[in-house]
Design a protein around this motif. Sequence first.
Motif, PDB file in Angstrom:
ATOM      1  N   PHE A 124      41.279  39.277  49.276  1.00 34.57           N
ATOM      2  CA  PHE A 124      42.443  38.404  49.480  1.00 34.57           C
ATOM      3  C   PHE A 124      42.529  37.346  48.377  1.00 34.57           C
ATOM      4  N   PHE A 125      41.411  36.680  48.113  1.00 36.55           N
ATOM      5  CA  PHE A 125      41.454  35.637  47.085  1.00 36.55           C
ATOM      6  C   PHE A 125      41.661  36.245  45.696  1.00 36.55           C
ATOM      7  N   ASN A 127      43.543  38.716  45.102  1.00 32.68           N
ATOM      8  CA  ASN A 127      44.999  38.928  45.030  1.00 32.68           C
ATOM      9  C   ASN A 127      45.729  37.661  44.636  1.00 32.68           C
ATOM     10  N   LEU A 128      45.232  36.529  45.121  1.00 32.41           N
ATOM     11  CA  LEU A 128      45.893  35.263  44.778  1.00 32.41           C
ATOM     12  C   LEU A 128      45.776  34.974  43.288  1.00 32.41           C
ATOM     13  N   PHE A 129      44.763  35.537  42.659  1.00 33.25           N
ATOM     14  CA  PHE A 129      44.627  35.379  41.204  1.00 33.25           C
ATOM     15  C   PHE A 129      45.296  36.529  40.459  1.00 33.25           C
ATOM     16  N   ASP A 130      45.974  37.364  41.204  1.00 34.43           N
ATOM     17  CA  ASP A 130      46.721  38.471  40.606  1.00 34.43           C
ATOM     18  C   ASP A 130      45.797  39.404  39.821  1.00 34.43           C
TER      19      ASP A 130
END
Lengths: 406, 461
Positions: A124-125, A127-130
């Motif tokens: 999940f995290f 993903n937040l950093f793409d």
Amino acid sequence: MSAAVAIAPSASASGARQKPGEPIVSVRGLTKIFKDFWGRPKARAVDNVDFEVRRGEVFGLLGPNGSGKTTTVKMLLGLLYPTRGHIEVFGHSPRHVKTKAKIGYLPEESYLYRFLDSHETLNFFGNLFDLPAAERKKRTEELLEMVGLSQVRTRVVGEFSKGMQRRIGLAQALINDPDLVILDEPTAGMDPIGCREIKDLILAMAGRGKTVILSSHLLSDVEDVCDRVVIYYGGRIQAMGTLKELLAKPDAVRITTPPLSRETMQQVLDTIRHDVAADKIEIDNPRQNLESYFLEVVRKARESLSETSGATSGSRVAPYLRGGAEAAPPSERILERLTVAAAQQSVEPIVAPKPVERVDEARLQSLAQSAAPLPAAAVAPEPVPAADLNKANEKLSSLLGKPNEK
Amino acid sequence: MKRILAIAGLTWKSAFRYRLFWILAALLAGAVVGLPLLLKDDGTAKGLVQILLTYTLSAVATLLGMATLWLSCGTLARDIEECQLQVVTVKPISRWQVWLGKWLGILGLNAMLLTLSGAAIFILLQWRAGHLPPDEQKVLRDEIFVARASIKEREPDLTPQIDRQVQQRITELEKTEPTELNKAEIRRQVTEEVKAASTGVPPGYGRLWVIDLHTLPERTQNEAFQVRVKFHASDPNPEATYDTYWVVGPPESQRVAKIRQVLPPDSFQEFQVPPHLLDEKGRLVIDFYNANNASLMFPIEDGFELLYYENSFGVNFIRGMMIILCWLALLAAIGLAAASQLTFPVAAFACMAIMLMGLSSGTIQTVVEQGTITSYDSAAGSFGHSPLDLILVPVFHGSLKIIQLVESFSPIDFLSTGRSITWTMLGLAVAQIVLLLAGIFGAIGIILFSRRELATAQGNS
């Protein structure tokens, strides 16, 4: 005189790291006043604080509970807004979204989603950093391995012990290979092995030129890893500087040597007594610290331990965090060496420390005639090349497992 | 987009892992399967299907609406209170992306649950209808399981007539009671009188409706139409039925249909008129004759309309579900907007208050129409006045305008009467409910959330 000053790990590490560069964090006149519902001032948590953190530094925020450390950290991260003053992180406001891609943050509690397992948390995290899927997967695996949670990847975070939550919290803070890592009480709730791992990880990151801000009220944490500290009290900075500046006693000198013969010792003392009064001279046996002793005891115990349902000992620093630090042979790695040194010491029962004695003949006699060799850890390390500290990462592999605390 | 989807996915996982999804699914299944067992109908297949459609869809919309408010308040407020958002918002994701991700997550969850429950309702209805006698199945196909468009006569402009009569009434009253004139009340009374006069058909009189259908496709023009009427009778007997005579077709031509229907008052009734009755201008002329001893009044808004086939029931059903989804999207935006600034219990309370206000549109409309919050004073023959009227009436007026933006779409009513929910209507619903209203709440929520200091919350996880 070939005097060797006893060196703490941080001192050696910081001495070998690359010289701090341009300011990464700049804080000027920072003030935070918490207000009540009606806008009336309730508490002045931070009061007119100024400091700078430079690239490659390990910077400590030290102070008792409620002194303003965490408030400062949260203003650096844009989670609280300053009442007055100015903050720049990488030249931008703390609320600048793109800048956050360079930051890793471990909060004082591991505020993670309790319904996610550790693998999902990191994914999940990521993903937040793409991060691309393949990179995300790779980093997730490496981080789980590093923090010793690869065997419990499918357990939800809500079932983790506090120490395990700190580990997964640390892993999420590093998923983006950050340039600036902000750690708020990183060793809270950790066992001594975990504490050591985190401190060594900090050193490894600093060795790669990463900047670390460490907020803690545990003096040993800060002393072990920080180059420079500020000491808070009542929201104000009471002291700031390098550990050397703050802690060195310029009016005293310590000499550490292997065991000497009685004659040599007598000669040295005679020479010193020419310039210094006898009651100003102290002689004692160097001691290892409790952490080193504990780690050695656990290492031996580990040999009979087969498996655990909790966190295992962290493995090597995740390869993507190591960057180019793989080149040097393991034998040259300072953290490895420090651990080995600790391991070589005798594991006699620890006795309560005795008051330091003034020099007397009987003491001198006992020191000079001691049959047992002094612990190897007492030997002052040779000056450490800068490159060695960059290889400090390997240390985690030498650390030992711990039983599940859950 | 990946960040927004990550937050949306997280909201989904939260709903599944905390078993909210399964509990909701069980409740919806109970509503869809269990409710029909408890409902009583009027004994006709049409009545049964109408009641089933109305109650099951209403139950589904209500359950999902309340769950949406609860979830939207909880997912944001709790993440703030339990400090998880402190870890999320220090990553390179904007606050608006977090907000939007949560909204999309809730919307996706609702879409899934609505699809499942809608499909269950649709299949159950078709299954039950399949077991009915052929003639009843035909009624259902003609009147319920169909999407029929509607055309009404253009509403007459009564304003000049009302103005004239108001002026006349005031002139008369000034002669007798010059000091106690309440012009607003006079206008209200006159308006009602004029409307009643224009809609009423006295005994022995007739009423003509001319519906222009020339814009319809030729194929539709040549099909049979359904006439849908509702009237009130001056006779107070609620059990009474009334003989109604209808002549449909070009006046003074042989091409007319004469229809007699015995109809009850105060409810919608339908009957079919044969095809090929339009005049050369594409108009359908319908002449009504009142052969009863009571006056019959056809309300301007819904007293008379012509229905024709527009699309299949399946397509209509999907459009109806999409309008319900628009409502849920608005509720999610309201819940998230409240949670952007308030703690969970306060946000939930605020949302309940807004929802109650929305459900009280009838009361609000009465206050706006009467111009006061006070009740009718029968002794004085008029409404009283309160100082609060100065504030509340404009507030209620504004609220009513907003509520009407939502309530002007009645998918459940349309589906249960086989009326078409057009793409235009669906587009309007998306524009008014989602883009405008949810957009306003979204903008408010995002601004509040972006300005909020997230670290002032005390972690309690």
